[in-house]
Design an enzyme around this catalytic site. Sequence first.
Site, PDB file in Angstrom:
ATOM      1  N   ASP A  98       0.918  -1.255   0.033  1.00  0.00           N
ATOM      2  CA  ASP A  98       0.234  -0.016   0.152  1.00  0.00           C
ATOM      3  C   ASP A  98       0.802   1.117  -0.083  1.00  0.00           C
ATOM      4  O   ASP A  98       1.622   1.416   0.952  1.00  0.00           O
ATOM      5  CB  ASP A  98      -0.810  -0.061   1.326  1.00  0.00           C
ATOM      6  CG  ASP A  98      -2.402   0.812   1.056  1.00  0.00           C
ATOM      7  OD1 ASP A  98      -2.259   1.890   0.064  1.00  0.00           O
ATOM      8  OD2 ASP A  98      -3.378   0.521   1.643  1.00  0.00           O
ATOM      9  N   ASP A 199      -2.912   4.849  -2.938  1.00  0.00           N
ATOM     10  CA  ASP A 199      -3.883   5.457  -1.826  1.00  0.00           C
ATOM     11  C   ASP A 199      -4.096   6.864  -2.781  1.00  0.00           C
ATOM     12  O   ASP A 199      -3.095   7.643  -3.112  1.00  0.00           O
ATOM     13  CB  ASP A 199      -3.334   5.886  -0.736  1.00  0.00           C
ATOM     14  CG  ASP A 199      -4.157   6.321   0.162  1.00  0.00           C
ATOM     15  OD1 ASP A 199      -5.095   5.586   0.635  1.00  0.00           O
ATOM     16  OD2 ASP A 199      -3.919   7.392   0.626  1.00  0.00           O
ATOM     17  N   GLU A 254      -6.484   3.647  -5.779  1.00  0.00           N
ATOM     18  CA  GLU A 254      -7.922   4.375  -4.994  1.00  0.00           C
ATOM     19  C   GLU A 254      -8.121   5.611  -5.681  1.00  0.00           C
ATOM     20  O   GLU A 254      -7.606   6.556  -5.585  1.00  0.00           O
ATOM     21  CB  GLU A 254      -7.639   4.428  -3.633  1.00  0.00           C
ATOM     22  CG  GLU A 254      -8.679   4.792  -2.923  1.00  0.00           C
ATOM     23  CD  GLU A 254      -8.454   5.311  -1.570  1.00  0.00           C
ATOM     24  OE1 GLU A 254      -9.300   4.933  -0.479  1.00  0.00           O
ATOM     25  OE2 GLU A 254      -7.265   5.869  -1.094  1.00  0.00           O
ATOM     26  N   HIS A 327     -10.356  -1.567   4.702  1.00  0.00           N
ATOM     27  CA  HIS A 327     -10.014  -1.020   6.099  1.00  0.00           C
ATOM     28  C   HIS A 327     -10.619   0.486   6.327  1.00  0.00           C
ATOM     29  O   HIS A 327     -10.692   0.806   7.468  1.00  0.00           O
ATOM     30  CB  HIS A 327      -8.571  -0.573   6.169  1.00  0.00           C
ATOM     31  CG  HIS A 327      -8.048   0.313   5.063  1.00  0.00           C
ATOM     32  ND1 HIS A 327      -8.185  -0.179   3.679  1.00  0.00           N
ATOM     33  CD2 HIS A 327      -7.528   1.523   5.225  1.00  0.00           C
ATOM     34  CE1 HIS A 327      -7.851   1.038   3.223  1.00  0.00           C
ATOM     35  NE2 HIS A 327      -7.584   2.062   4.002  1.00  0.00           N
ATOM     36  N   ASP A 328     -11.505   0.968   5.256  1.00  0.00           N
ATOM     37  CA  ASP A 328     -12.177   2.225   5.386  1.00  0.00           C
ATOM     38  C   ASP A 328     -13.656   2.012   5.699  1.00  0.00           C
ATOM     39  O   ASP A 328     -14.105   2.986   5.429  1.00  0.00           O
ATOM     40  CB  ASP A 328     -11.726   3.092   4.497  1.00  0.00           C
ATOM     41  CG  ASP A 328     -10.514   3.838   4.295  1.00  0.00           C
ATOM     42  OD1 ASP A 328      -9.886   3.920   5.660  1.00  0.00           O
ATOM     43  OD2 ASP A 328      -9.729   4.129   3.435  1.00  0.00           O
TER      44      ASP A 328
END
Length: 563
Positions: A98, A199, A254, A327-328
């Site tokens: 990530d 990200d 993302e 995770h969000d």
Amino acid sequence: MEKVWWKEAVVYQIYPRSFMDSNGDGIGDLKGIMLKLDYLKNLGVDVIWLSPIYQSPNDDNGYDISDYKKIMNEFGTMEDFDLLLQEIHSRGMKLVMDLVVNHSSDEHNWFIESCKSKDNRYRDYYYWRPSNNGREPNNWTSVFSGSAWQYDEKTDEYYLHIFSKKQPDLNWENDELRKEIYEMMTWWLEKGVDGFRLDVINFISKVDDLPSVPGGKKYDWGGEFFMNGPRVHEYLREMNEKVLAKYDVMTVGECPGAEIEDAIRYGNKEGTALNMIFTFEHMDVDSGTGGKWDIIPFKLTSFKKIMTKWQKGLEGKSWNSLYLNNHDQPRAVSRFGDDCKYRIESAKMLAVCLHMMQGTPYIYQGEEIGMTNIELELEDYNDLEIHNMYREKVIEGGENHDKVMNLIYKKGRDNARTPMQWDESMNSGFTNDVPWIKVNPNYKEINVKQSLADPNSIYYFYQKLIKLRKKYEVIIYGNYKLILENDEQIYAYTRELKGDNLLVITNFSRENALFHMPYELQTVKKELLISNYDKVEKEQEQFILLRPYEARVYLSEDSNNCI
């Protein structure tokens, strides 16, 4: 459509802080992940995606990086990472890192240097601006609420932070910055990592002059000026040319706010940018005009419309990322299913609905055992976003405490970040110390040990789905067609490839639902590939009576097109 490994892979996301603690400090770590690799191999996943493990002060749980070439002390050492990578590869799996390059930590050396003076060589690595008549340079708001600008008294200027004030945005207009980022990415790829999840990568290009949002509001979301910005595709083509094209890797960006046309450019089939992106439209299906915390009832027809839009819109042009958890996001079984009476059935149903679509499926840790949302006291939540939202709504805005806590219970990011539930022992077998965030109290009933002992568990259902995906090409590459688009209980669609046809039928409700077989499918001989109920009544020619949250997948083959 070109066949490549990352289209055929199944990805498992690990949130390292919450996965497995090997040294008893209450925080998951790299050695803990190593202890569980055989568990993941047995599940059948091909790729492990690690949320950030770089050195970080942890203002936003590692998404604020202070050193891209060091491992966070809490997670271990670079030697631990090298061994983890070796162990993953030895089991025939791959590792995706990530990577956060829209912003850094304010404790990164680049930012520390940039604060020293206006003529420091690193000053232009960030967005520094003078005040606008004694106020912030513009009226943009931070994702985490409040102004997107932070004042620095020493140099009498403001710096931009779309996220936390400890996450200053990097200025991609600076050639030297981009060069350093590409060199860092190359360094990781030379180590042997198999790709990157990037990200908020579509935030890296901002509109010139950073204008205020029209309308005169004190703070306003300025996304139109930094999402899918004017040079973002230029930067990603450059990144591909300088770095990514030299390696056989998987990349997923993302990209909040991306539309079909954007996604086709980000994940173009020519391979000059990324492989695929994470889209967010389906994650807003239960959000009103006020955004994430403006929760509205889930409507299946809206969900089907969004999913179908992306399935058809990218078909033959780009590639979908398939996910309901990360995770969000809150736990999918609590959000879209029934985490009480029908937890097992609805968790399996959601898996069928997603994994039978075209795209690369992503499983988030704990999803494969049906982990659920949690309700904590406010002080027990760790997430910066939760506390900022509560302060803004309750302390500053005067809203009702219980009402706002209910929003947190449903949508808070910490729902996904509670420790992995391994067994019924203290702290779910995650740690023998106090965990960094509380364990969900239901761990004694919902855990890996219990799942592995039950042949009908959600875990083994995911394992079977993954095996089917590896066997039948139509599940990966088949064209998608929605049926019964106006039905508010049933989500059904077909997939077709070279004469092979899948019929996927899922009931999204707690009630029985009657599926009317389309006329053209009534006389076709069908094999039941998978169902989430033990005993399945033989389908009638014209209809199927579905039980609560029931899912069925049928295959009709004109030829044996298996992988």
